[in-house]
Design a protein around this motif. Sequence first.
Motif, short mmCIF file in Angstrom:
data_model
loop_
_atom_site.label_atom_id
_atom_site.label_comp_id
_atom_site.label_asym_id
_atom_site.label_seq_id
_atom_site.Cartn_x
_atom_site.Cartn_y
_atom_site.Cartn_z
N GLN A 93 1.24 4.18 -2.79
CA GLN A 93 1.00 5.59 -2.50
C GLN A 93 2.18 6.46 -2.96
N ILE A 133 2.39 6.65 -6.96
CA ILE A 133 1.23 6.97 -7.79
C ILE A 133 1.37 8.31 -8.52
N ILE A 154 -6.36 7.46 -2.62
CA ILE A 154 -5.04 6.85 -2.49
C ILE A 154 -4.09 7.76 -1.72
N LEU A 155 -4.20 9.04 -1.93
CA LEU A 155 -3.25 10.00 -1.35
C LEU A 155 -3.69 10.55 0.00
N LYS A 156 -4.80 10.07 0.54
CA LYS A 156 -5.22 10.54 1.86
C LYS A 156 -4.18 10.16 2.90
N TRP A 177 0.82 -1.21 0.00
CA TRP A 177 0.00 0.00 0.00
C TRP A 177 0.85 1.27 0.00
N THR A 178 1.89 1.32 0.85
CA THR A 178 2.67 2.55 0.96
C THR A 178 3.57 2.78 -0.25
N TYR A 229 0.18 11.35 2.38
CA TYR A 229 0.48 11.93 1.09
C TYR A 229 -0.56 12.94 0.65
N SER A 230 -1.41 13.39 1.57
CA SER A 230 -2.44 14.37 1.21
C SER A 230 -1.84 15.77 1.17
#
Length: 251
Positions: A65, A68, A245-247, A61-62, A250-251
């Motif tokens: 992220q 992406i 995805i970026l929450k 997952w990371t 990475y937001s």
Amino acid sequence: MSDPARIKVIVPIPMDEAGVANRAEQLPDEFVRPGFKPEFEAVKWGAALGDSYHDTLLMDWTVFQAGITAEQEGYAGVLIDTVSDSGMRPLRSALSIPVVGPGEAAFAMAMMLGKKFTVLTMWPEWFPLYEKTLTEYGWWKRCASLRSINTRPDVTELLEGKEEVVFGKLKAEATKAMEEDGADVIVLGSTTMHQSAAYLDSELPIPVLNPGQVAYKMLETQIELGITHSKKAFPAPEVPNPQGILKGWYS
């Protein structure tokens, strides 16, 4: 003079700048072809050791992220700094630029150089990482064995200061892989083991593959040839969710 082709290298474990610098030493300046610029970046949160299915999920997952946005950031390709190939296939789905993982790259190279390869790693807790990829790629018939030296890894400091003990253990286990399992190529089971590659290659009569370097050169070649993964094999999502995805980090 044109700008170099930037390659985003994603470290799957959160760590400080010193830890990232240790990982980046696997690609010394003289190893990088002119016109390319690898840039190492660690994920902001996630797994600690990759020693469990819990950590496997976090790494997938990371890394996904972290990668992406690589294409819109102007990178020419993405290299994943783990033999688990964490997040590789999802990133291929999301991106058009080439995405390469050391596991797939090194296993493919091993099958070109020999008939059977052994994955030689630090501890058996990492075996599920290779079981996942070998099953997904369908390459078990070409794998002689998975072997470890039963030594807890240090994913930040790597092997520095432990060479005298670790290198001997690795050589002994690789010798068993040759003599008992029929291996004719050794693949190091982690990019964190890169410091042992030259020693083992000089001590063993069979090829020893440093997976991070193999994957990096494969990515350079894909970029130079202007080729990337098939979108038939890795189709883009009909309804992407970049904001979701970026929450978080990475937001």
